[in-house]
Scaffold this active site. Structure first.
Site, PDB file in Angstrom:
ATOM      1  N   SER A 144       0.706  -1.618   0.354  1.00  0.00           N
ATOM      2  CA  SER A 144      -0.151  -0.302  -0.077  1.00  0.00           C
ATOM      3  C   SER A 144       0.543   0.858   0.217  1.00  0.00           C
ATOM      4  CB  SER A 144      -1.324  -0.092   1.063  1.00  0.00           C
ATOM      5  OG  SER A 144      -1.740   1.465   1.354  1.00  0.00           O
ATOM      6  N   TYR A 157      -0.602  -1.242  10.278  1.00  0.00           N
ATOM      7  CA  TYR A 157      -0.473  -2.109   8.957  1.00  0.00           C
ATOM      8  C   TYR A 157      -0.157  -1.574   7.901  1.00  0.00           C
ATOM      9  CZ  TYR A 157      -3.565  -1.654   3.531  1.00  0.00           C
ATOM     10  OH  TYR A 157      -3.671  -2.212   2.626  1.00  0.00           O
TER      11      TYR A 157
HETATM   12  N1  NAD Z   1      -8.754  -0.384  -1.573  1.00  0.00           N
HETATM   13  C1  NAD Z   1      -8.145   0.309  -0.809  1.00  0.00           C
HETATM   14  O1  NAD Z   1      -7.499   2.011  -0.718  1.00  0.00           O
HETATM   15  C2  NAD Z   1      -6.339   0.123  -0.914  1.00  0.00           C
HETATM   16  C3  NAD Z   1      -5.137   0.683  -0.464  1.00  0.00           C
HETATM   17  C4  NAD Z   1      -4.379  -0.382  -0.572  1.00  0.00           C
HETATM   18  C5  NAD Z   1      -3.835  -1.662  -0.420  1.00  0.00           C
HETATM   19  N2  NAD Z   1      -5.467  -2.260  -0.570  1.00  0.00           N
HETATM   20  C6  NAD Z   1      -4.731  -3.841  -0.199  1.00  0.00           C
HETATM   21  O2  NAD Z   1      -6.008  -4.300  -1.379  1.00  0.00           O
HETATM   22  C7  NAD Z   1      -6.015  -5.105  -1.038  1.00  0.00           C
HETATM   23  C8  NAD Z   1      -7.411  -5.515  -1.796  1.00  0.00           C
HETATM   24  O3  NAD Z   1      -8.081  -4.426  -0.907  1.00  0.00           O
HETATM   25  P1  NAD Z   1      -9.029  -4.076  -1.057  1.00  0.00           P
HETATM   26  O4  NAD Z   1     -10.165  -2.946  -0.990  1.00  0.00           O
HETATM   27  O5  NAD Z   1      -9.555  -4.673  -2.272  1.00  0.00           O
HETATM   28  O6  NAD Z   1     -10.738  -5.220  -0.275  1.00  0.00           O
HETATM   29  P2  NAD Z   1     -12.161  -5.554   0.569  1.00  0.00           P
HETATM   30  O7  NAD Z   1     -12.105  -5.836   2.038  1.00  0.00           O
HETATM   31  O8  NAD Z   1     -13.049  -4.463  -0.721  1.00  0.00           O
HETATM   32  O9  NAD Z   1     -11.824  -7.597   0.026  1.00  0.00           O
HETATM   33  C9  NAD Z   1     -11.391  -8.291   0.646  1.00  0.00           C
HETATM   34  C10 NAD Z   1     -11.818  -9.247   0.523  1.00  0.00           C
HETATM   35  O10 NAD Z   1     -11.273 -10.476   1.382  1.00  0.00           O
HETATM   36  C11 NAD Z   1     -11.707 -11.207   1.639  1.00  0.00           C
HETATM   37  N3  NAD Z   1     -11.251 -11.412   3.053  1.00  0.00           N
HETATM   38  C12 NAD Z   1     -11.253 -11.078   4.697  1.00  0.00           C
HETATM   39  N4  NAD Z   1     -10.187 -12.118   5.291  1.00  0.00           N
HETATM   40  C13 NAD Z   1     -10.394 -12.929   4.425  1.00  0.00           C
HETATM   41  C14 NAD Z   1      -9.415 -13.849   5.023  1.00  0.00           C
HETATM   42  N5  NAD Z   1      -8.805 -14.671   6.192  1.00  0.00           N
HETATM   43  N6  NAD Z   1      -9.633 -15.426   4.069  1.00  0.00           N
HETATM   44  C15 NAD Z   1     -10.116 -14.867   2.892  1.00  0.00           C
HETATM   45  N7  NAD Z   1     -10.750 -14.031   3.068  1.00  0.00           N
HETATM   46  C16 NAD Z   1     -10.660 -12.930   3.286  1.00  0.00           C
HETATM   47  C17 NAD Z   1     -13.356 -10.171   2.508  1.00  0.00           C
HETATM   48  O11 NAD Z   1     -14.536 -10.652   2.640  1.00  0.00           O
HETATM   49  C18 NAD Z   1     -13.069  -8.875   1.055  1.00  0.00           C
HETATM   50  O12 NAD Z   1     -14.055 -10.202   0.035  1.00  0.00           O
HETATM   51  C19 NAD Z   1      -5.668  -5.206   0.425  1.00  0.00           C
HETATM   52  O13 NAD Z   1      -4.828  -6.233   0.496  1.00  0.00           O
HETATM   53  C20 NAD Z   1      -5.385  -3.875   0.343  1.00  0.00           C
HETATM   54  O14 NAD Z   1      -4.912  -3.565   2.550  1.00  0.00           O
HETATM   55  C21 NAD Z   1      -6.258  -1.654  -0.294  1.00  0.00           C
END
Ligand code: NAD
Length: 261
Positions: A144, A157
């Site tokens: 991130s 995080y």
């Molecule tokens: N959205 C952002 O702004 C952002 C920014 C930087 C990095 N990221 C990274 O991108 C990735 C995806 O983020 P997102 O916002 O799309 O996430 P999200 O919360 O929309 O989706 C995450 C999914 O993971 C599933 N999940 C949760 N715990 C789990 C487990 N133990 N085993 C399997 N699945 C599990 C959840 O049910 C959900 O469907 C993450 O690694 C996040 O840290 C996101």
């Protein structure tokens, strides 16, 4: 011919957000998709979404924080599709209760380190032997912008995503000899449902905290730093495809330049 024609991709957290968008996109490009998701209702919905668009997807209930669950999901993948080519470790995220090191509750450490860092580690632990058997492949991890600059006070995080950066480079160094590339993406803010909820952008969202307000204001200063799930899915597609065959050990910011200036 698609950019991932006949590849098998294991995508964690693919019930929502970036990973769900990646499932759709990877399938459009000819890959067979395993939706490795914790929540069955979300996993099945993604499976349906991909199938409705003419793709081939299977939901396999997976908890990336549990070694037995990950091991079983990888075994199921190989018995269903015969091989594994792409490991996209996307499950993760921060929680609103994350704070600076001196203030944060320790349950946040347990939760976030397990989901983001341990989850990525376990999927590599059980996925890499299959990538080797397939004659090589691609790993795409998620870090991130929060770990690329020192401005984010969600220290748990940050520690987890910083670990993923170091781990990704170590994977690249060790497994290049097997034809495996390992890269990570560092997104800025991405408007997934979870993020919209956190930042008060949905009708049912709780009142936005001062910390979330500060984060939102910071992102608003940068013209391209807030994106949609598809923006990041496209970066993952590139890194997973043979088009990126010269790229390994790279941490690719997808943050609209936020970490650069
Ligand atoms: N959205 C952002 O702004 C952002 C920014 C930087 C990095 N990221 C990274 O991108 C990735 C995806 O983020 P997102 O916002 O799309 O996430 P999200 O919360 O929309 O989706 C995450 C999914 O993971 C599933 N999940 C949760 N715990 C789990 C487990 N133990 N085993 C399997 N699945 C599990 C959840 O049910 C959900 O469907 C993450 O690694 C996040 O840290 C996101």
């Amino acid at each position: 011919m698609g950019r991932l024609q006949d590849k098998v991709a294991f995508i964690t957290g693919a019930g929502s957000g970036i990973a769900r968008a990646a499932s759709r996109l990877f399938a459009q490009e000819g890959a067979k998709i395993v939706i490795a998701e914790l929540k069955p209702e979300l996993g099945r919905a993604s499976e349906q979404l991909v199938s409705d668009a003419g793709g081939d997807a299977s939901f396999i209930e997976t908890d990336v924080t549990k070694e037995e669950s990950v091991k079983h999901a990888i075994q199921q993948t190989v018995s269903r599709y015969g091989k594994l080519d792409i490991l996209y470790n996307c499950a993760g995220g921060s929680v609103a209760q994350d704070k600076r090191v001196t203030d944060v509750d320790m349950w946040v450490w347990q939760h976030t380190q397990s989901l983001d860092l341990l989850g990525t580690f376990l999927c590599c632990r059980h996925g890499i032997p299959e990538l080797i058997k397939a004659g090589g492949g691609a790993i795409v991890n998620m870090t991130s912008v929060a770990a690329l600059r020192g401005s984010f006070a969600g220290h748990v995080y940050v520690a987890a995503k910083g670990g993923i950066i170091a781990f990704t480079k170590a994977l690249a160094g060790e497994y290049a000899q097997y034809g495996i590339r390992a890269n990570a993406i560092g997104p800025g803010l991405v408007m997934t449902d979870r993020v919209k909820q956190r930042f008060g952008d949905t009708p049912d969202a709780p009142a936005i905290s001062p910390q979330a307000q500060a984060i939102k204001a910071q992102f608003k200063r940068y013209p391209f730093s807030v994106g949609e799930p598809e923006d990041i899915a496209r970066v993952a597609l590139f890194l997973a495809s043979d088009e990126a065959r010269m790229i390994t050990g790279a941490i690719l910011p997808a943050d609209g330049g936020l970490s650069a200036y």
